[in-house]
Design a protein around this motif. Structure first.
Motif, PDB file in Angstrom:
ATOM      1  N   TYR A   2       0.853  -1.192   0.000  1.00 22.64           N
ATOM      2  CA  TYR A   2       0.000   0.000   0.000  1.00 22.64           C
ATOM      3  C   TYR A   2       0.886   1.238   0.000  1.00 22.64           C
ATOM      4  O   TYR A   2       1.800   1.358   0.813  1.00 22.64           O
ATOM      5  CB  TYR A   2      -0.931   0.002   1.221  1.00 22.64           C
ATOM      6  N   ARG A   3       0.596   2.147  -0.907  1.00 24.06           N
ATOM      7  CA  ARG A   3       1.381   3.376  -1.043  1.00 24.06           C
ATOM      8  C   ARG A   3       0.593   4.531  -0.430  1.00 24.06           C
ATOM      9  O   ARG A   3      -0.556   4.769  -0.805  1.00 24.06           O
ATOM     10  CB  ARG A   3       1.685   3.655  -2.514  1.00 24.06           C
ATOM     11  N   ILE A   4       1.236   5.237   0.501  1.00 26.23           N
ATOM     12  CA  ILE A   4       0.563   6.296   1.245  1.00 26.23           C
ATOM     13  C   ILE A   4       1.296   7.620   1.053  1.00 26.23           C
ATOM     14  O   ILE A   4       2.530   7.681   1.184  1.00 26.23           O
ATOM     15  CB  ILE A   4       0.497   5.954   2.747  1.00 26.23           C
ATOM     16  N   ALA A   5       0.560   8.672   0.742  1.00 26.49           N
ATOM     17  CA  ALA A   5       1.125  10.022   0.648  1.00 26.49           C
ATOM     18  C   ALA A   5       0.699  10.820   1.878  1.00 26.49           C
ATOM     19  O   ALA A   5      -0.482  10.840   2.232  1.00 26.49           O
ATOM     20  CB  ALA A   5       0.645  10.720  -0.624  1.00 26.49           C
ATOM     21  N   ILE A   6       1.667  11.472   2.522  1.00 21.01           N
ATOM     22  CA  ILE A   6       1.391  12.301   3.693  1.00 21.01           C
ATOM     23  C   ILE A   6       1.792  13.727   3.347  1.00 21.01           C
ATOM     24  O   ILE A   6       2.954  13.987   3.026  1.00 21.01           O
ATOM     25  CB  ILE A   6       2.189  11.837   4.924  1.00 21.01           C
ATOM     26  N   PRO A  40       2.572  20.871  -0.873  1.00 18.85           N
ATOM     27  CA  PRO A  40       1.535  20.181  -1.661  1.00 18.85           C
ATOM     28  C   PRO A  40       1.779  20.244  -3.159  1.00 18.85           C
ATOM     29  O   PRO A  40       1.345  19.358  -3.898  1.00 18.85           O
ATOM     30  CB  PRO A  40       0.247  20.907  -1.274  1.00 18.85           C
ATOM     31  N   ASN A  41       2.488  21.287  -3.611  1.00 14.73           N
ATOM     32  CA  ASN A  41       2.767  21.393  -5.036  1.00 14.73           C
ATOM     33  C   ASN A  41       3.654  20.250  -5.522  1.00 14.73           C
ATOM     34  O   ASN A  41       3.550  19.818  -6.669  1.00 14.73           O
ATOM     35  CB  ASN A  41       3.428  22.739  -5.352  1.00 14.73           C
ATOM     36  N   ARG A  42       4.534  19.758  -4.644  1.00 15.87           N
ATOM     37  CA  ARG A  42       5.377  18.622  -5.000  1.00 15.87           C
ATOM     38  C   ARG A  42       4.528  17.361  -5.172  1.00 15.87           C
ATOM     39  O   ARG A  42       4.759  16.555  -6.073  1.00 15.87           O
ATOM     40  CB  ARG A  42       6.438  18.396  -3.919  1.00 15.87           C
ATOM     41  N   LEU A  43       3.548  17.198  -4.274  1.00 12.01           N
ATOM     42  CA  LEU A  43       2.636  16.056  -4.385  1.00 12.01           C
ATOM     43  C   LEU A  43       1.860  16.116  -5.688  1.00 12.01           C
ATOM     44  O   LEU A  43       1.781  15.129  -6.432  1.00 12.01           O
ATOM     45  CB  LEU A  43       1.673  16.034  -3.197  1.00 12.01           C
ATOM     46  N   LEU A  44       1.293  17.272  -5.995  1.00 16.26           N
ATOM     47  CA  LEU A  44       0.494  17.412  -7.209  1.00 16.26           C
ATOM     48  C   LEU A  44       1.349  17.222  -8.453  1.00 16.26           C
ATOM     49  O   LEU A  44       0.891  16.657  -9.455  1.00 16.26           O
ATOM     50  CB  LEU A  44      -0.194  18.779  -7.226  1.00 16.26           C
ATOM     51  N   SER A  45       2.594  17.659  -8.392  1.00 15.39           N
ATOM     52  CA  SER A  45       3.509  17.464  -9.512  1.00 15.39           C
ATOM     53  C   SER A  45       3.773  15.979  -9.742  1.00 15.39           C
ATOM     54  O   SER A  45       3.801  15.509 -10.885  1.00 15.39           O
ATOM     55  CB  SER A  45       4.829  18.194  -9.240  1.00 15.39           C
ATOM     56  N   ASP A  46       3.931  15.233  -8.653  1.00 17.28           N
ATOM     57  CA  ASP A  46       4.134  13.784  -8.779  1.00 17.28           C
ATOM     58  C   ASP A  46       2.896  13.110  -9.372  1.00 17.28           C
ATOM     59  O   ASP A  46       3.010  12.174 -10.174  1.00 17.28           O
ATOM     60  CB  ASP A  46       4.460  13.166  -7.415  1.00 17.28           C
ATOM     61  N   LEU A  47       1.709  13.583  -8.983  1.00 13.52           N
ATOM     62  CA  LEU A  47       0.485  13.010  -9.551  1.00 13.52           C
ATOM     63  C   LEU A  47       0.391  13.301 -11.051  1.00 13.52           C
ATOM     64  O   LEU A  47      -0.057  12.449 -11.828  1.00 13.52           O
ATOM     65  CB  LEU A  47      -0.748  13.565  -8.830  1.00 13.52           C
ATOM     66  N   GLU A  48       0.812  14.480 -11.444  1.00 19.99           N
ATOM     67  CA  GLU A  48       0.825  14.819 -12.870  1.00 19.99           C
ATOM     68  C   GLU A  48       1.780  13.921 -13.638  1.00 19.99           C
ATOM     69  O   GLU A  48       1.588  13.672 -14.834  1.00 19.99           O
ATOM     70  CB  GLU A  48       1.207  16.292 -13.059  1.00 19.99           C
ATOM     71  N   TYR A  52       1.212   7.158  -8.328  1.00 18.37           N
ATOM     72  CA  TYR A  52      -0.066   6.737  -7.755  1.00 18.37           C
ATOM     73  C   TYR A  52       0.085   6.405  -6.275  1.00 18.37           C
ATOM     74  O   TYR A  52       1.088   5.835  -5.851  1.00 18.37           O
ATOM     75  CB  TYR A  52      -0.588   5.500  -8.496  1.00 18.37           C
ATOM     76  N   PHE A  53      -0.940   6.787  -5.497  1.00 17.35           N
ATOM     77  CA  PHE A  53      -0.997   6.440  -4.077  1.00 17.35           C
ATOM     78  C   PHE A  53      -2.355   5.810  -3.780  1.00 17.35           C
ATOM     79  O   PHE A  53      -3.358   6.153  -4.407  1.00 17.35           O
ATOM     80  CB  PHE A  53      -0.789   7.673  -3.198  1.00 17.35           C
TER      81      PHE A  53
END
Length: 245
Positions: A2-6, A40-48, A52-53
Motif C-alpha cells: 500500500y502506497r501512502i502520501a502524507i 503540496p505542489n510537489r505532491l500534485l507534480s508527482d500526480l501529474e 499513484y498512491f
C-alpha cells in the motif's frame, strides 16, 4: 503493498504519521510505503507525472495551498482516492465531507484513531481491488482494477477495445460487446452511453444536453436510444451512493 502520501507543512506531524504507519505495518504484517510532502505542489507534480498512491493524508492549512484545494486536485486525478484529512480545526469538517473525504483525523487525537482509520481504508482498498478485469493473451497479461476504468470504446479503425483508465490507455483485441459482458459479471458500475462506448458511473459528474460529463473533464455524446435508460441508471446509482455514505 500500500502506497501512502502524507502532505503537511509541519515536519513533526509528518514524522508522527510516518511513525504510526511503521507501527501499524509491524503490528499487522502489512507492506506499506509512505511518502512525505511538506509542499503540496510537489505532491500534485508527482500526480501529474502519473505517480499513484492508495491513501492520502492531507493537512487542511498549509501556506502554499489550502488543503481543500489540494484534495480537489487529487480527486481530479483519482476520483475514488481515499483521503484522510489532517487538521486541528473541526469547522472544516462539513466542507471536507462535501469532497467525499474518507475520514477526518484531528491531530491532537491521532494516536487514538489512526489504526482504526488506516485499517478501514485498507479494507476498502481490498474490496475495490477485488474487482479486476484480466487481459490474457499470448502477447500480454494485464490486470486492470475496475475502479480505474473511466470508460471503454471501440476503435473504429482497428476494431479493438480501448480501456481509458486513470493511468492511461490499454488496448485489447476483443469485441466491445464481449468486454462489456465480461465486466458485467464483475461490476455493476458500467453502462453504455452509445453503441461504441460504455462508461464507469463512478466517474460521471452530470448530463448536459445529452452529453455525459465525466469528472476528468471528458465529455461523451449520448446516443439517442440510450438517453432515458442511462439517466435512470445514473439516478439509481447516485441514490445508492448517497445512502451508502
Amino acid at each position: 503493498m500500500y502506497r501512502i502520501a502524507i502532505c503537511d507543512d509541519n515536519k513533526m506531524i509528518l514524522d508522527s504519521v510516518h511513525e504510526l504507519c511503521e507501527q501499524y505495518k509491524e503490528n499487522n504484517s502489512v507492506k506499506i510505503l509512505d511518502y512525505s510532502y511538506t509542499n503540496p505542489n510537489r505532491l500534485l507534480s508527482d500526480l501529474e507525472d502519473n505517480k499513484y498512491f492508495d491513501i492520502y493524508f492531507v493537512d487542511i492549512e498549509m501556506p502554499q495551498m489550502n488543503g481543500l484545494a489540494v484534495i480537489k486536485r487529487i480527486k481530479r486525478f483519482y476520483p475514488e482516492a481515499l483521503v484522510i484529512v489532517l487538521t486541528s480545526h473541526a469547522h472544516y469538517a462539513i466542507e471536507a465531507i462535501e469532497l467525499d473525504i474518507f475520514r477526518y483525523l484531528v491531530k491532537d487525537r491521532m494516536n487514538e484513531s489512526f489504526d482504526d482509520y488506516l485499517h478501514a481504508a485498507i479494507n476498502r482498498l481490498n474490496v475495490q481491488s477485488g474487482e479486476s478485469y484480466y487481459i490474457n493473451s499470448p502477447r500480454k497479461k494485464v490486470r486492470i482494477f475496475c475502479k480505474d476504468i473511466i470508460f471503454c470504446y471501440k476503435d473504429k479503425e482497428t476494431k479493438v477495445t480501448v480501456f481509458v483508465t486513470s493511468s492511461g490507455e490499454i488496448r485489447e483485441r476483443k469485441n466491445l460487446q464481449d468486454v462489456w459482458k465480461d465486466l458485467k459479471h464483475i461490476s455493476n458500475n458500467f453502462i453504455f452511453a452509445e453503441r461504441g462506448c460504455f462508461v464507469n458511473m463512478f466517474y460521471v459528474s452530470g448530463i448536459s444536453k445529452n452529453v455525459l460529463l465525466l469528472e476528468n473533464g471528458i465529455s461523451i455524446k449520448i446516443g439517442i436510444r440510450y438517453v432515458e435508460s442511462l439517466k435512470k441508471e445514473l439516478e439509481n446509482f447516485w441514490r445508492k451512493r448517497i445512502w451508502a455514505d
